[in-house]
Scaffold this motif. Structure first.
Motif, PDB file in Angstrom:
ATOM      1  N   LYS A   1      40.957  33.627  27.595  1.00 39.33           N
ATOM      2  CA  LYS A   1      41.611  34.119  28.793  1.00 39.33           C
ATOM      3  C   LYS A   1      42.685  35.140  28.442  1.00 39.33           C
ATOM      4  CE  LYS A   1      40.724  30.219  31.732  1.00 39.33           C
ATOM      5  NZ  LYS A   1      41.245  29.367  32.761  1.00 39.33           N
ATOM      6  N   SER A   2      42.860  36.081  29.341  1.00 42.37           N
ATOM      7  CA  SER A   2      43.875  37.110  29.176  1.00 42.37           C
ATOM      8  C   SER A   2      45.235  36.570  29.614  1.00 42.37           C
ATOM      9  CB  SER A   2      43.493  38.321  30.027  1.00 42.37           C
ATOM     10  OG  SER A   2      44.603  39.132  30.271  1.00 42.37           O
ATOM     11  N   GLU A   3      46.234  36.793  28.786  1.00 43.01           N
ATOM     12  CA  GLU A   3      47.583  36.333  29.104  1.00 43.01           C
ATOM     13  C   GLU A   3      48.124  37.045  30.345  1.00 43.01           C
ATOM     14  OE1 GLU A   3      51.499  36.142  26.571  1.00 43.01           O
ATOM     15  OE2 GLU A   3      49.763  35.563  25.340  1.00 43.01           O
ATOM     16  N   SER A   4      47.874  38.357  30.441  1.00 40.07           N
ATOM     17  CA  SER A   4      48.384  39.106  31.593  1.00 40.07           C
ATOM     18  C   SER A   4      47.685  38.674  32.885  1.00 40.07           C
ATOM     19  CB  SER A   4      48.257  40.610  31.384  1.00 40.07           C
ATOM     20  OG  SER A   4      46.905  40.989  31.298  1.00 40.07           O
ATOM     21  N   MET A   5      46.402  38.352  32.806  1.00 38.65           N
ATOM     22  CA  MET A   5      45.698  37.892  33.997  1.00 38.65           C
ATOM     23  C   MET A   5      46.240  36.546  34.450  1.00 38.65           C
ATOM     24  SD  MET A   5      41.667  37.461  34.966  1.00 38.65           S
ATOM     25  CE  MET A   5      41.360  39.213  34.837  1.00 38.65           C
ATOM     26  N   GLU A   6      46.503  35.672  33.508  1.00 33.75           N
ATOM     27  CA  GLU A   6      47.061  34.369  33.857  1.00 33.75           C
ATOM     28  C   GLU A   6      48.441  34.525  34.505  1.00 33.75           C
ATOM     29  OE1 GLU A   6      45.368  31.441  33.858  1.00 33.75           O
ATOM     30  OE2 GLU A   6      43.725  32.773  33.329  1.00 33.75           O
ATOM     31  N   THR A   7      49.234  35.470  34.008  1.00 36.67           N
ATOM     32  CA  THR A   7      50.550  35.748  34.603  1.00 36.67           C
ATOM     33  C   THR A   7      50.381  36.258  36.027  1.00 36.67           C
ATOM     34  OG1 THR A   7      51.462  36.269  32.431  1.00 36.67           O
ATOM     35  CG2 THR A   7      52.677  37.086  34.342  1.00 36.67           C
ATOM     36  N   HIS A   8      49.433  37.164  36.236  1.00 29.12           N
ATOM     37  CA  HIS A   8      49.141  37.681  37.578  1.00 29.12           C
ATOM     38  C   HIS A   8      48.745  36.550  38.520  1.00 29.12           C
ATOM     39  CE1 HIS A   8      48.555  42.238  37.491  1.00 29.12           C
ATOM     40  NE2 HIS A   8      49.250  41.929  36.412  1.00 29.12           N
ATOM     41  N   LYS A   9      47.875  35.684  38.047  1.00 28.09           N
ATOM     42  CA  LYS A   9      47.398  34.587  38.889  1.00 28.09           C
ATOM     43  C   LYS A   9      48.535  33.647  39.292  1.00 28.09           C
ATOM     44  CE  LYS A   9      42.532  34.204  37.731  1.00 28.09           C
ATOM     45  NZ  LYS A   9      41.489  33.283  37.291  1.00 28.09           N
ATOM     46  N   LYS A  10      49.497  33.461  38.395  1.00 24.66           N
ATOM     47  CA  LYS A  10      50.629  32.588  38.718  1.00 24.66           C
ATOM     48  C   LYS A  10      51.463  33.162  39.853  1.00 24.66           C
ATOM     49  CE  LYS A  10      51.039  30.362  34.241  1.00 24.66           C
ATOM     50  NZ  LYS A  10      51.737  30.305  32.972  1.00 24.66           N
ATOM     51  N   LYS A  11      51.472  34.483  39.990  1.00 24.04           N
ATOM     52  CA  LYS A  11      52.231  35.154  41.043  1.00 24.04           C
ATOM     53  C   LYS A  11      51.419  35.329  42.319  1.00 24.04           C
ATOM     54  CE  LYS A  11      55.068  37.718  37.755  1.00 24.04           C
ATOM     55  NZ  LYS A  11      55.375  39.048  37.216  1.00 24.04           N
ATOM     56  N   ALA A  12      50.174  34.934  42.293  1.00 22.75           N
ATOM     57  CA  ALA A  12      49.291  35.089  43.453  1.00 22.75           C
ATOM     58  C   ALA A  12      49.591  34.029  44.504  1.00 22.75           C
ATOM     59  CB  ALA A  12      47.832  34.978  43.002  1.00 22.75           C
ATOM     60  N   PRO A  13      49.294  34.334  45.769  1.00 30.30           N
ATOM     61  CA  PRO A  13      49.488  33.320  46.810  1.00 30.30           C
ATOM     62  C   PRO A  13      48.613  32.101  46.538  1.00 30.30           C
ATOM     63  CG  PRO A  13      48.453  35.306  47.728  1.00 30.30           C
ATOM     64  CD  PRO A  13      48.763  35.580  46.299  1.00 30.30           C
ATOM     65  N   LYS A  14      49.156  30.933  46.826  1.00 28.81           N
ATOM     66  CA  LYS A  14      48.417  29.686  46.602  1.00 28.81           C
ATOM     67  C   LYS A  14      47.379  29.461  47.703  1.00 28.81           C
ATOM     68  CE  LYS A  14      50.894  28.660  43.027  1.00 28.81           C
ATOM     69  NZ  LYS A  14      50.533  29.529  41.942  1.00 28.81           N
ATOM     70  N   SER A  15      47.590  30.116  48.849  1.00 23.58           N
ATOM     71  CA  SER A  15      46.691  29.957  49.983  1.00 23.58           C
ATOM     72  C   SER A  15      46.512  31.312  50.654  1.00 23.58           C
ATOM     73  CB  SER A  15      47.293  28.956  50.975  1.00 23.58           C
ATOM     74  OG  SER A  15      46.492  28.856  52.133  1.00 23.58           O
ATOM     75  N   VAL A  16      45.288  31.598  51.073  1.00 19.83           N
ATOM     76  CA  VAL A  16      44.995  32.836  51.793  1.00 19.83           C
ATOM     77  C   VAL A  16      44.341  32.499  53.134  1.00 19.83           C
ATOM     78  CG1 VAL A  16      44.715  34.121  49.639  1.00 19.83           C
ATOM     79  CG2 VAL A  16      42.702  33.202  50.772  1.00 19.83           C
ATOM     80  N   LYS A  17      44.349  33.468  54.031  1.00 20.46           N
ATOM     81  CA  LYS A  17      43.693  33.313  55.334  1.00 20.46           C
ATOM     82  C   LYS A  17      42.256  33.805  55.192  1.00 20.46           C
ATOM     83  CE  LYS A  17      47.894  34.081  57.937  1.00 20.46           C
ATOM     84  NZ  LYS A  17      48.599  35.009  58.839  1.00 20.46           N
ATOM     85  N   ALA A  18      41.312  32.906  55.395  1.00 20.39           N
ATOM     86  CA  ALA A  18      39.911  33.244  55.176  1.00 20.39           C
ATOM     87  C   ALA A  18      39.060  32.920  56.396  1.00 20.39           C
ATOM     88  CB  ALA A  18      39.374  32.497  53.959  1.00 20.39           C
ATOM     89  N   ALA A  19      38.029  33.718  56.601  1.00 19.82           N
ATOM     90  CA  ALA A  19      37.079  33.516  57.690  1.00 19.82           C
ATOM     91  C   ALA A  19      35.673  33.462  57.100  1.00 19.82           C
ATOM     92  CB  ALA A  19      37.192  34.636  58.711  1.00 19.82           C
ATOM     93  N   VAL A  20      34.791  32.776  57.812  1.00 20.23           N
ATOM     94  CA  VAL A  20      33.410  32.584  57.365  1.00 20.23           C
ATOM     95  C   VAL A  20      32.479  33.112  58.446  1.00 20.23           C
ATOM     96  CG1 VAL A  20      31.679  30.871  56.684  1.00 20.23           C
ATOM     97  CG2 VAL A  20      34.086  30.552  56.036  1.00 20.23           C
ATOM     98  N   LEU A  21      31.463  33.845  58.015  1.00 19.83           N
ATOM     99  CA  LEU A  21      30.515  34.450  58.944  1.00 19.83           C
ATOM    100  C   LEU A  21      29.097  34.203  58.442  1.00 19.83           C
ATOM    101  CD1 LEU A  21      30.167  36.253  61.437  1.00 19.83           C
ATOM    102  CD2 LEU A  21      30.584  38.224  59.971  1.00 19.83           C
TER     103      LEU A  21
END
Length: 174
Positions: free
Chosen positions: A2-22
């Protein structure tokens, strides 16, 4: 690895998003009274979204390009979806219009989703995976992911995309 920078980015990502299903399916649309029982793929996505994210919309529509665009627009404008996951209409049959309808809308394509999806499908199904046209892209600052209609294909796609939803939305917000 795993990439260290990607893991850092993911830690700063929202824990929940608004999603729709179609779900795009002529047959499920005709049987709208029972679609929650018969739309196995749509329900798999809904259930997966609800585990860590906010479900803001769920629709079943026929394989119709104008209705698809209208539904996507509504999910973005009215439901404020940050992610829309579609299932169905990605095959090579004459009624399969999802890809032809959505790809021209994409401001940016995310080809990696389709590539990984086909690779994972190939490991399970063999060369029949070449028929998959699963794809993803960005439209109006919203991630749109299009998967085939089969429950097994949806399970494969969810394993790929769900862990990245917050990460994708984080990048769209920057």
């Amino acid at each position: 690895m795993k990439s260290e920078s990607m893991e850092t980015h993911k830690k700063k990502a929202p824990k929940s998003v608004k999603a729709a299903v179609l779900t795009l399916s002529d047959s499920k649309y005709r049987d709208l009274q029972n679609y929650e029982d018969t739309d196995l793929s749509g329900r798999l996505i809904v259930d997966s979204i609800k585990k860590k994210n906010q479900l803001v919309g769920y629709e079943v529509i026929p394989d119709d390009a104008e209705l698809l665009v209208s539904s996507v627009e509504g999910m973005i404008q009215d439901d404020h979806a940050e992610v829309i996951i579609t299932t169905g209409g990605t095959g090579i049959g004459p009624r399969d219009i999802t890809i032809e309808t959505l790809k021209p809308l994409f401001e940016k394509e995310l080809p990696g989703f389709g590539e990984i999806f086909r690779y994972e499908s190939y490991k399970e199904l063999g060369t029949g995976a070449i028929m998959s046209r699963a794809t993803a892209g960005i439209y109006k600052n919203t991630v749109i992911v299009s998967m085939p209609g089969s429950p097994n294909a949806v399970k494969t796609g969810l394993k790929i995309i769900v862990p990245e939803l917050g990460h994708l939305v984080k990048h769209l917000r920057e």
